[in-house]
Design an enzyme around this catalytic site. Structure first.
Site, PDB file in Angstrom:
ATOM      1  N   GLY A   1       4.886   5.684  -8.613  1.00 32.96           N
ATOM      2  CA  GLY A   1       5.149   4.331  -8.115  1.00 32.96           C
ATOM      3  C   GLY A   1       4.128   3.425  -8.795  1.00 32.96           C
ATOM      4  CB  ALA A   2       3.936   1.842 -12.012  1.00 28.80           C
TER       5      ALA A   2
ATOM      6  CB  VAL B   1       0.494   0.187  -3.170  1.00 34.08           C
ATOM      7  CG1 VAL B   1      -0.584   1.154  -2.707  1.00 34.08           C
ATOM      8  CG2 VAL B   1       0.816  -0.815  -2.062  1.00 34.08           C
TER       9      VAL B   1
ATOM     10  NE  ARG C   1       4.928  -3.524   7.352  1.00 31.10           N
ATOM     11  CZ  ARG C   1       4.350  -3.770   8.500  1.00 31.10           C
ATOM     12  NH1 ARG C   1       5.098  -3.950   9.587  1.00 31.10           N
ATOM     13  NH2 ARG C   1       3.048  -3.833   8.615  1.00 31.10           N
TER      14      ARG C   1
ATOM     15  NE  ARG D   1       2.348  -0.151   8.266  1.00 31.30           N
ATOM     16  CZ  ARG D   1       1.756  -0.988   9.093  1.00 31.30           C
ATOM     17  NH1 ARG D   1       2.166  -1.098  10.348  1.00 31.30           N
ATOM     18  NH2 ARG D   1       0.750  -1.741   8.692  1.00 31.30           N
TER      19      ARG D   1
ATOM     20  CB  VAL E   1       0.435   5.569  -0.271  1.00 31.06           C
ATOM     21  CG1 VAL E   1       0.150   4.127   0.113  1.00 31.06           C
ATOM     22  CG2 VAL E   1      -0.823   6.222  -0.820  1.00 31.06           C
TER      23      VAL E   1
ATOM     24  CG  ASN F   1       4.191   2.506   5.379  1.00 33.61           C
ATOM     25  OD1 ASN F   1       3.511   3.262   6.068  1.00 33.61           O
ATOM     26  ND2 ASN F   1       3.750   1.373   4.886  1.00 33.61           N
TER      27      ASN F   1
ATOM     28  NE  ARG G   1      -4.453  -4.574   6.093  1.00 30.74           N
ATOM     29  CZ  ARG G   1      -3.254  -4.124   5.759  1.00 30.74           C
ATOM     30  NH1 ARG G   1      -2.581  -3.330   6.580  1.00 30.74           N
ATOM     31  NH2 ARG G   1      -2.708  -4.474   4.607  1.00 30.74           N
TER      32      ARG G   1
ATOM     33  CG  HIS H   1      -0.345   3.146   8.529  1.00 30.44           C
ATOM     34  ND1 HIS H   1      -1.355   2.210   8.577  1.00 30.44           N
ATOM     35  CD2 HIS H   1       0.462   2.752   7.497  1.00 30.44           C
ATOM     36  CE1 HIS H   1      -1.161   1.307   7.637  1.00 30.44           C
ATOM     37  NE2 HIS H   1      -0.061   1.608   6.970  1.00 30.44           N
TER      38      HIS H   1
HETATM   39  P1  NAI Z   1       6.646  -1.728  -4.791  1.00 29.77           P
HETATM   40  O1  NAI Z   1       8.098  -1.998  -4.594  1.00 29.77           O
HETATM   41  O2  NAI Z   1       5.799  -2.767  -5.408  1.00 29.77           O
HETATM   42  O3  NAI Z   1       6.471  -0.391  -5.659  1.00 29.77           O
HETATM   43  C1  NAI Z   1       7.181   0.775  -5.403  1.00 29.77           C
HETATM   44  C2  NAI Z   1       7.497   1.405  -6.744  1.00 29.77           C
HETATM   45  O4  NAI Z   1       8.104   2.683  -6.514  1.00 29.77           O
HETATM   46  C3  NAI Z   1       8.493   0.592  -7.586  1.00 29.77           C
HETATM   47  O5  NAI Z   1       7.918   0.253  -8.841  1.00 29.77           O
HETATM   48  C4  NAI Z   1       9.697   1.523  -7.743  1.00 29.77           C
HETATM   49  O6  NAI Z   1      10.341   1.405  -8.983  1.00 29.77           O
HETATM   50  C5  NAI Z   1       9.041   2.883  -7.569  1.00 29.77           C
HETATM   51  N1  NAI Z   1       9.966   3.944  -7.212  1.00 29.77           N
HETATM   52  C6  NAI Z   1      10.999   3.904  -6.324  1.00 29.77           C
HETATM   53  N2  NAI Z   1      11.623   5.098  -6.286  1.00 29.77           N
HETATM   54  C7  NAI Z   1      10.964   5.908  -7.146  1.00 29.77           C
HETATM   55  C8  NAI Z   1      11.128   7.262  -7.535  1.00 29.77           C
HETATM   56  N3  NAI Z   1      12.093   8.024  -7.021  1.00 29.77           N
HETATM   57  N4  NAI Z   1      10.271   7.768  -8.443  1.00 29.77           N
HETATM   58  C9  NAI Z   1       9.286   7.012  -8.984  1.00 29.77           C
HETATM   59  N5  NAI Z   1       9.089   5.719  -8.653  1.00 29.77           N
HETATM   60  C10 NAI Z   1       9.909   5.178  -7.749  1.00 29.77           C
HETATM   61  O7  NAI Z   1       6.067  -1.298  -3.352  1.00 29.77           O
HETATM   62  P2  NAI Z   1       4.529  -1.274  -2.901  1.00 29.77           P
HETATM   63  O8  NAI Z   1       4.174  -2.572  -2.305  1.00 29.77           O
HETATM   64  O9  NAI Z   1       3.720  -0.725  -3.996  1.00 29.77           O
HETATM   65  O10 NAI Z   1       4.597  -0.212  -1.692  1.00 29.77           O
HETATM   66  C11 NAI Z   1       4.885   1.143  -1.950  1.00 29.77           C
HETATM   67  C12 NAI Z   1       4.976   1.934  -0.646  1.00 29.77           C
HETATM   68  O11 NAI Z   1       3.678   2.007  -0.040  1.00 29.77           O
HETATM   69  C13 NAI Z   1       5.896   1.311   0.413  1.00 29.77           C
HETATM   70  O12 NAI Z   1       6.610   2.323   1.080  1.00 29.77           O
HETATM   71  C14 NAI Z   1       4.923   0.635   1.358  1.00 29.77           C
HETATM   72  O13 NAI Z   1       5.464   0.471   2.647  1.00 29.77           O
HETATM   73  C15 NAI Z   1       3.787   1.624   1.324  1.00 29.77           C
HETATM   74  N6  NAI Z   1       2.500   1.105   1.760  1.00 29.77           N
HETATM   75  C16 NAI Z   1       1.736   1.947   2.521  1.00 29.77           C
HETATM   76  C17 NAI Z   1       0.490   1.566   2.943  1.00 29.77           C
HETATM   77  C18 NAI Z   1      -0.329   2.518   3.750  1.00 29.77           C
HETATM   78  O14 NAI Z   1      -1.361   2.118   4.287  1.00 29.77           O
HETATM   79  N7  NAI Z   1       0.055   3.775   3.884  1.00 29.77           N
HETATM   80  C19 NAI Z   1      -0.040   0.228   2.634  1.00 29.77           C
HETATM   81  C20 NAI Z   1       0.828  -0.561   1.795  1.00 29.77           C
HETATM   82  C21 NAI Z   1       2.058  -0.128   1.374  1.00 29.77           C
END
Ligand code: NAI
Length: 308
Positions: free
Chosen positions: A7-8, A11, A82, A88, A118, A120, A151, A175
């Protein structure tokens, strides 16, 4: 030390940037399903190396898991974030399939890796990883509590009018907005309980603001946050890579600890070169115990939606 981040997106890239800036890993591989996206992010980040003074080599790949082979640590940030107003938990339908596939592809190429989940709903996705891949339990870690605690400390410092480095505090539990258990009783300013400095109403407000910390940012940004999540993941990666034996609240598979079984939930753990070295059982009062139990019940209900 080779680290793969799947996931690039917001995050994943933020996490790669913080890891590189701290310069403790020799290699970071970014992998994404979107054609050219990880390659682009990696190239952009590499062009910051001379400016930011790091030697970590960052490369990108579109879904070629052979490039991730032999990773010491793998991070899963793939999946949808989200949007304002969403919980989440609503992400489970799409993210469960992604996390399951990604986790098994990673382990196929890096059978000795330590996995940090990471995506959700994170506690449930961590549980799913435990159920679907063959890694010892101390090698699968969910990131949530490190972010929620950061936070919490931000809100505490704000309420106290104190520098953040004077403040300490921890959030355990699930979380999610309702699942977080901020341990206000144990929070301190320069080792003195914060209740000595602010009244109960203000402390309650800190607690409420902490719980909706992610939702507040999602409303402001139109999507979920990335700087603090990326920094929190990089702190876990560094604790493992540099064998720091440092304590963080992380989602760990519980087998009797805190009276809970067969669930991944945020509890304090010691992180070192083997992943989770131990789960720390701190003494909770009855109110905190009850809160942790209801948090666990919430996570269990979401786990029940999984096909495992
Ligand atoms: P984002 O949409 O910016 O990035 C997600 C990336 O995953 C996209 O570039 C997408 O192309 C890629 N992706 C999707 N399916 C894939 C696959 N099968 N193989 C490889 N890459 C794939 O989203 P963001 O903001 O980076 O969030 C990512 C996740 O992290 C979300 O589920 C979000 O809810 C979660 N998150 C968790 C946190 C925590 O504290 N655990 C905090 C913030 C976000």
């Amino acid at each position: 030390m080779k680290v793969t981040i799947v996931g690039a997106g917001a995050v994943g890239a933020s996490c790669a940037e913080y890891i590189a800036i701290k310069d403790f890993a020799s290699e970071v591989v970014l992998l994404d399903i979107k054609e050219g996206y990880a390659e682009g992010k990696a190239m952009d980040l590499m062009q910051t190396a001379s400016l930011n003074g790091f030697d970590t080599k960052i490369t990108g790949t579109t879904n070629d898991y052979s490039k991730t082979a032999g990773s010491d640590i793998c991070v899963i940030t793939s999946g949808i974030p989200r949007k304002p107003g969403m919980t989440r938990e609503e992400l489970i339908g799409i993210n469960a399939g992604i996390v399951k596939t990604v986790a098994s592809s990673l382990v196929q190429h890096s059978p000795d890796t330590i996995l940090i989940v990471v995506s959700n709903p994170m506690d449930t996705m961590t549980y799913l990883a435990h159920k679907s891949i063959d890694l010892p339990k101390h090698r699968i870690i969910g990131m949530g509590g490190a972010l929620d605690s950061a936070r919490f400390k931000y809100r505490l410092a704000e309420a106290l009018g104190a520098p953040i480095s004077d403040v300490d505090g921890m959030v355990i539990g699930g979380h999610s907005d309702t699942g977080m258990v901020p341990l206000t009783r144990l929070a301190t300013r320069n080792s003195v309980p914060v209740s000595e400095f602010i009244d109960a109403d203000r402390l309650q407000q800190v607690l409420e603001d902490t719980k909706v910390g992610g939702a507040t940012l999602t409303k402001l940004l139109g999507t979920s946050a990335w700087y603090a999540p990326g920094a929190a993941v990089s702190a876990l990666v560094q604790a493992i890579a540099c064998d720091q034996h440092k304590m963080f609240p992380c989602s760990a598979l519980l087998e009797g600890e805190y009276g809970l079984n067969d669930i991944c939930l945020g509890v304090p753990v010691i992180l070192g070169r083997n992943g989770i070295e131990s789960i720390v059982e701190i003494e909770l009062d009855q109110k905190e115990k009850d809160h942790l139990q209801s948090s666990a019940a919430g996570v269990s209900a979401v786990n029940g939606l999984l096909d495992v």
